[in-house]
Design a protein around this motif. Structure first.
Motif, PDB file in Angstrom:
ATOM      1  N   ARG A  31       0.833  -1.204   0.000  1.00 24.36           N
ATOM      2  CA  ARG A  31       0.000   0.000   0.000  1.00 24.36           C
ATOM      3  C   ARG A  31       0.871   1.259   0.000  1.00 24.36           C
ATOM      4  NH1 ARG A  31      -4.990   2.050   0.813  1.00 24.36           N
ATOM      5  NH2 ARG A  31      -5.203   3.851   2.208  1.00 24.36           N
ATOM      6  N   VAL A  32       1.981   1.215   0.738  1.00 20.90           N
ATOM      7  CA  VAL A  32       2.897   2.362   0.740  1.00 20.90           C
ATOM      8  C   VAL A  32       3.424   2.617  -0.674  1.00 20.90           C
ATOM      9  CG1 VAL A  32       5.159   3.159   1.543  1.00 20.90           C
ATOM     10  CG2 VAL A  32       3.541   2.155   3.164  1.00 20.90           C
ATOM     11  N   ILE A  33       3.843   1.550  -1.358  1.00 27.31           N
ATOM     12  CA  ILE A  33       4.350   1.705  -2.724  1.00 27.31           C
ATOM     13  C   ILE A  33       3.270   2.275  -3.629  1.00 27.31           C
ATOM     14  CG2 ILE A  33       5.182   0.446  -4.750  1.00 27.31           C
ATOM     15  CD1 ILE A  33       6.568  -1.488  -2.774  1.00 27.31           C
ATOM     16  N   TYR A  65       3.600   5.959  -5.510  1.00 26.58           N
ATOM     17  CA  TYR A  65       3.665   6.023  -6.973  1.00 26.58           C
ATOM     18  C   TYR A  65       2.414   6.670  -7.565  1.00 26.58           C
ATOM     19  CZ  TYR A  65       8.093   3.828  -7.951  1.00 26.58           C
ATOM     20  OH  TYR A  65       9.445   3.592  -8.064  1.00 26.58           O
ATOM     21  N   ALA A  66       1.282   6.555  -6.883  1.00 27.49           N
ATOM     22  CA  ALA A  66       0.049   7.187  -7.355  1.00 27.49           C
ATOM     23  C   ALA A  66      -0.066   8.634  -6.875  1.00 27.49           C
ATOM     24  CB  ALA A  66      -1.158   6.386  -6.898  1.00 27.49           C
ATOM     25  N   ARG A  67       0.955   9.115  -6.170  1.00 25.59           N
ATOM     26  CA  ARG A  67       0.962  10.486  -5.658  1.00 25.59           C
ATOM     27  C   ARG A  67      -0.227  10.749  -4.726  1.00 25.59           C
ATOM     28  NH1 ARG A  67       5.469   9.852  -7.794  1.00 25.59           N
ATOM     29  NH2 ARG A  67       6.412  11.349  -9.253  1.00 25.59           N
ATOM     30  N   ARG A  68      -0.590   9.740  -3.939  1.00 28.54           N
ATOM     31  CA  ARG A  68      -1.712   9.872  -3.016  1.00 28.54           C
ATOM     32  C   ARG A  68      -1.255  10.218  -1.601  1.00 28.54           C
ATOM     33  NH1 ARG A  68      -5.024   4.382  -4.717  1.00 28.54           N
ATOM     34  NH2 ARG A  68      -5.507   4.975  -6.874  1.00 28.54           N
ATOM     35  N   ARG A 112       8.134  10.834  -3.709  1.00 29.28           N
ATOM     36  CA  ARG A 112       7.616  11.722  -2.671  1.00 29.28           C
ATOM     37  C   ARG A 112       8.329  11.505  -1.341  1.00 29.28           C
ATOM     38  NH1 ARG A 112       1.662  14.245  -3.339  1.00 29.28           N
ATOM     39  NH2 ARG A 112       1.951  14.820  -5.530  1.00 29.28           N
ATOM     40  N   VAL A 113       8.550  10.252  -0.932  1.00 28.09           N
ATOM     41  CA  VAL A 113       9.286  10.017   0.307  1.00 28.09           C
ATOM     42  C   VAL A 113      10.703  10.552   0.164  1.00 28.09           C
ATOM     43  CG1 VAL A 113       9.992   8.307   2.011  1.00 28.09           C
ATOM     44  CG2 VAL A 113       7.900   7.942   0.694  1.00 28.09           C
ATOM     45  N   ARG A 114      11.340  10.256  -0.973  1.00 26.92           N
ATOM     46  CA  ARG A 114      12.707  10.734  -1.187  1.00 26.92           C
ATOM     47  C   ARG A 114      12.764  12.250  -1.321  1.00 26.92           C
ATOM     48  NH1 ARG A 114      12.116   7.340  -6.461  1.00 26.92           N
ATOM     49  NH2 ARG A 114      11.447   8.859  -8.018  1.00 26.92           N
ATOM     50  N   LEU A 137      14.759  -0.846  -9.191  1.00 28.58           N
ATOM     51  CA  LEU A 137      13.760  -0.269 -10.099  1.00 28.58           C
ATOM     52  C   LEU A 137      12.693   0.506  -9.337  1.00 28.58           C
ATOM     53  CD1 LEU A 137      13.347  -3.252 -12.566  1.00 28.58           C
ATOM     54  CD2 LEU A 137      14.189  -0.965 -13.167  1.00 28.58           C
ATOM     55  N   LEU A 138      12.412   0.124  -8.107  1.00 30.55           N
ATOM     56  CA  LEU A 138      11.406   0.820  -7.302  1.00 30.55           C
ATOM     57  C   LEU A 138      11.934   2.111  -6.681  1.00 30.55           C
ATOM     58  CD1 LEU A 138       9.556  -2.119  -5.509  1.00 30.55           C
ATOM     59  CD2 LEU A 138       8.576  -0.484  -7.133  1.00 30.55           C
ATOM     60  N   GLY A 139      13.123   2.513  -7.064  1.00 28.13           N
ATOM     61  CA  GLY A 139      13.618   3.796  -6.588  1.00 28.13           C
ATOM     62  C   GLY A 139      15.107   3.872  -6.369  1.00 28.13           C
ATOM     63  N   GLY A 140      15.797   2.723  -6.300  1.00 32.03           N
ATOM     64  CA  GLY A 140      17.218   2.754  -5.978  1.00 32.03           C
ATOM     65  C   GLY A 140      18.035   3.592  -6.940  1.00 32.03           C
ATOM     66  N   TRP A 141      17.870   3.339  -8.221  1.00 26.74           N
ATOM     67  CA  TRP A 141      18.653   4.085  -9.211  1.00 26.74           C
ATOM     68  C   TRP A 141      18.191   5.538  -9.302  1.00 26.74           C
ATOM     69  CZ3 TRP A 141      17.717  -0.888 -12.221  1.00 26.74           C
ATOM     70  CH2 TRP A 141      18.827  -1.741 -12.113  1.00 26.74           C
TER      71      TRP A 141
END
Length: 284
Positions: free
Chosen positions: A93-95, A99-102, A141-143, A182-186
Motif C-alpha cells: 500500500r505504501v508503494i 507512486y500514485a501520488r496519493r 515523494r518520500v525521497r 527499479l522501485l527507486g534505488g537508481w
C-alpha cells in the motif's frame, strides 16, 4: 554448529573497506544484543535505528559506548507497527500510495521530522546516515520529503549520508535486487547526487531471507563480497536469538551466527577486505 569467535584480526595492509550495516536496531533486545556483540568482534560498521520503536529510548541509551566504532543511522519507518504501537500501512500500500501520488508531501515531511527529532533527542546528535525500513526512503515523494528535510535541517557539508540501494556491479542481475533498484534505488541515487547528498558506492545483501543455516547464508556472502567496490555497503539483519512475531525472525540468528564465524573472517581475508569501523564513512 557454527563456531563463534572473539574480535577479528586487524585489517591487512591494502585491504579494501566494506560497510556492513545491521538494520532494525531497537526492534527487539535480541537485535540490539547482536549489534553490540558484532561491534565488539570487529564485524560491524553501522546500525540503522528504529526511532518509532516503543523501546527506542531504552535501546538508544546503549549506543554511546558503541559509537567510537559504530556509525549510527535512522531507519525511517512507514511499515513496521511494533505490535500496534505505531501507525503503518503494508509495504504494498505504501508503494501504491507513493507512486500514485496519493501521499501528501506535507505529511511525509512531518513523518521525517518526527523520526529525526526522536533520533536526535535520544542520541544527542544527528544520525551519521539515513536509510529506510523495507527501503521506503527511496520511494517517490518520500525521497523528495527526505531531501527537503535534509536541506532545511542541516548545513551543506553536515548532512548525513543516505543509503543507496543501487546494486554493486554484477549484483543487479539478482531479481530481488533489481526490483528494489527499479522501485527507486537508481532514480533516488541520481536525485540525491544532483543535490550533493553523499551515498554509499554500491549495495548488496539482498536475498529471500531463506538461508536454512549459516553455511547457506555464507554462500550468499561469497557472491556479494567480491562485487562490492571500496566502501560498498552490505545490509544484514542479525539477532542473537529468534525474534518471534517478526517476518524474518527465524533468519536473524542464522545471519548472526555466520557474521561471528571463522568462515566470515576467512572470506574477508581471501577477498582482501575488512569491515570498516568508525562513525565516518570510508569514502568521506
Amino acid at each position: 554448529m557454527t563456531k563463534l569467535r572473539p574480535p577479528a584480526a586487524r585489517a591487512a595492509p591494502n585491504s579494501r573497506a566494506l560497510v556492513l550495516c545491521a538494520d532494525d536496531y531497537a526492534l527487539h533486545p535480541a537485535v540490539d544484543e547482536a549489534v553490540e556483540r558484532l561491534v565488539h568482534a570487529g564485524r560491524l560498521s553501522a546500525t540503522s535505528c528504529m526511532a518509532t520503536s516503543p523501546r527506542w529510548a531504552e535501546a538508544a541509551a546503549r549506543l554511546p559506548a558503541l559509537r567510537p566504532r559504530l556509525a549510527v543511522g535512522l531507519h525511517f519507518n512507514l511499515t513496521e507497527g511494533h505490535g500496534g504501537a505505531h501507525a503503518v500501512d503494508p509495504l504494498g500500500r505504501v508503494i501504491l500510495r507513493t507512486y500514485a501520488r496519493r501521499w501528501s508531501g506535507a505529511s511525509l515531511r512531518a513523518a521525517w521530522r518526527a523520526q529525526l527529532d526522536a533520533f536526535e533527542q535520544a542520541v544527542g546528535t544527528p544520525p551519521d546516515f539515513i536509510d529506510g525500513h523495507q527501503h521506503v526512503h527511496q520511494l517517490p515523494r518520500v525521497r523528495d520529503a527526505l531531501l527537503a528535510e535534509l536541506q532545511a535541517r542541516y548545513a551543506p557539508g553536515e548532512q548525513p549520508w543516505v543509503r543507496s540501494t543501487a546494486p554493486a556491479p554484477g549484483l543487479w542481475r539478482q531479481p530481488k535486487a533489481a526490483v528494489i533498484a527499479l522501485l527507486g534505488g537508481w532514480t533516488a541515487t541520481r536525485r540525491w547526487h544532483r543535490a550533493g547528498v553523499a551515498t554509499n558506492p554500491g549495495f548488496g545483501g539482498v536475498y529471500g531471507f531463506d538461508a536454512p543455516d549459516a553455511a547457506a547464508y555464507g554462500a550468499q556472502m561469497e557472491r556479494w563480497v567480491p562485487h562490492l567496490p571500496e566502501g560498498g555497503l552490505l545490509m544484514c539483519h542479525p539477532a542473537a536469538d529468534v525474534v518471534h512475531g517478526d517476518a524474518i525472525g527465524a533468519q536473524r540468528p542464522v545471519e548472526f551466527a555466520y557474521l561471528m564465524s571463522d568462515a566470515f573472517g576467512a572470506l574477508l581475508q581471501r577477498s582482501g577486505r575488512h569491515v570498516h569501523q568508525g562513525p565516518a564513512a570510508p569514502w568521506a
